[in-house]
Design a protein around this motif. Structure first.
Motif, PDB file in Angstrom:
ATOM      1  N   LEU A 292       0.806  -1.219   0.000  1.00  0.00           N
ATOM      2  CA  LEU A 292       0.000   0.000   0.000  1.00  0.00           C
ATOM      3  C   LEU A 292       0.841   1.272   0.000  1.00  0.00           C
ATOM      4  N   HIS A 293       2.161   1.132   0.002  1.00  0.00           N
ATOM      5  CA  HIS A 293       3.032   2.315   0.013  1.00  0.00           C
ATOM      6  C   HIS A 293       3.505   2.603  -1.415  1.00  0.00           C
ATOM      7  N   PRO A 294       3.415   3.862  -1.864  1.00  0.00           N
ATOM      8  CA  PRO A 294       3.758   4.186  -3.251  1.00  0.00           C
ATOM      9  C   PRO A 294       5.259   4.303  -3.518  1.00  0.00           C
ATOM     10  N   ASN A 295       6.085   4.278  -2.480  1.00  0.00           N
ATOM     11  CA  ASN A 295       7.526   4.485  -2.675  1.00  0.00           C
ATOM     12  C   ASN A 295       8.306   3.430  -1.897  1.00  0.00           C
ATOM     13  N   VAL A 296       8.375   2.223  -2.465  1.00  0.00           N
ATOM     14  CA  VAL A 296       9.023   1.084  -1.812  1.00  0.00           C
ATOM     15  C   VAL A 296      10.184   0.583  -2.657  1.00  0.00           C
TER      16      VAL A 296
END
Length: 306
Positions: A292-296
């Motif tokens: 759910l995190h856009p910057n991984v």
């Protein structure tokens, strides 16, 4: 964090205590998936993690707030940071770092050799801690663990939240996984910033054997105190989702072969577009929160099998 931690509310779920933001969260459940980066060696993973820190330092001014990862996942990065601290090459960067821990066994003395803090000190070295701006561990010796955790969260909030959440991947039963120590069926939801989770004997045995194998300086008294620990303090989904960047490393699939299947499940399980169903998926397999995190950035070794 967008809401004052003085307004935290405690939720109880399956024996776990979670602290959530008082305001209603409007988090969007967008599944961004994961694109793993396969690197050849643990040293390569350590360098890649350090490069993410250097990139953040180049992109912003002022302080840099990070949550350190314990165990093998980030040890190579810690060794690199320790060498930089000794050499003086990156003193300007180190002086900008506000360093936080992300989980801990409690109650336990802060000087216990089975504490992640002692392991960080052993690998990062004295010079690192002398040169960084601040170091904030979770207080495992507080008379009131919840009050100590709130104080920790207030410090994190006052500094503007995490720029980088360095995170791992822990295997659980039924090919599930945990992040930080958000465990399956612990009732963690997207608004929970931190929690206090009852510990199990299997976790204690794994933790003790891992520290002994890793060369930590421990003794029988430390081990007895560690075995008496009752809880795990952990950052929650909100802390992960609100971090500006998440950097994951999975390097120990040879010694923890269950990670091959559990990482693959996180990699290939798409979250439901129905929010209630997605929440059930996340509770069953908290490793999915990272999707759910856009910057991984997810750095893995070939032994993970992706």
């Amino acid at each position: 964090m967008n809401t004052s931690t003085t307004n935290l509310i405690k939720d109880q779920a399956n024996g776990n205590s979670w602290l959530r933001l008082a305001s209603e969260s409007t988090a969007r459940f967008t599944d961004y998936g994961i694109t793993p980066t396969v690197l050849e060696t643990e040293e390569d993973v350590g360098e890649a993690m350090l490069n993410e820190l250097l990139a953040t330092a180049a992109e912003k001014d002022g302080d840099i707030n990070i949550a350190l990862l314990g165990g093998r996942g980030a040890q190579q990065m810690h060794r690199l940071l320790g060498r930089l601290a000794k050499s003086g090459e990156r003193d300007a960067l180190l002086a900008r770092l506000n360093v936080f821990t992300q989980d801990a066994l409690a109650p336990m003395g802060m000087g216990n050799g089975f504490s992640f803090v002692r392991d960080f000190e052993r690998i990062l070295g004295e010079e690192f801690f002398q040169k960084i701006k601040s170091f904030t561990p979770m207080r495992t010796d507080a008379d009131d663990l919840e009050a100590g955790l709130v104080e920790y969260l207030q410090k994190l909030e006052s500094l503007g939240g995490l720029d980088i959440f360095f995170i791992g991947h822990g295997p659980e039963d039924n090919q599930a996984s945990h992040l930080a120590y958000i465990k399956p069926f612990s009732g963690a939801e997207h608004q929970h910033v931190a929690g206090i989770i009852p510990i199990s004997s299997s976790i204690l045995e794994h933790h003790i054997s891992k520290f002994k194998a890793g060369g930590s300086q421990v003794n029988e008294t430390d081990e007895q105190e560690c075995r008496a620990a009752e809880f795990i303090l952990t950052l929650g989904p909100a802390a992960i989702l609100q971090a500006k960047k998440v950097v994951q490393s999975v390097v120990d699939a040879d010694s923890a072969p269950a990670k091959v299947k559990t990482y693959a499940k996180v990699l290939h399980t798409q979250l439901s577009e129905d929010k209630s169903q997605a929440l059930r998926q996340l509770d069953e397999n908290p490793g999915l929160w990272i999707r759910l995190h856009p910057n991984v950035k997810s750095f893995v070794l070939p032994n993970v099998g992706v």
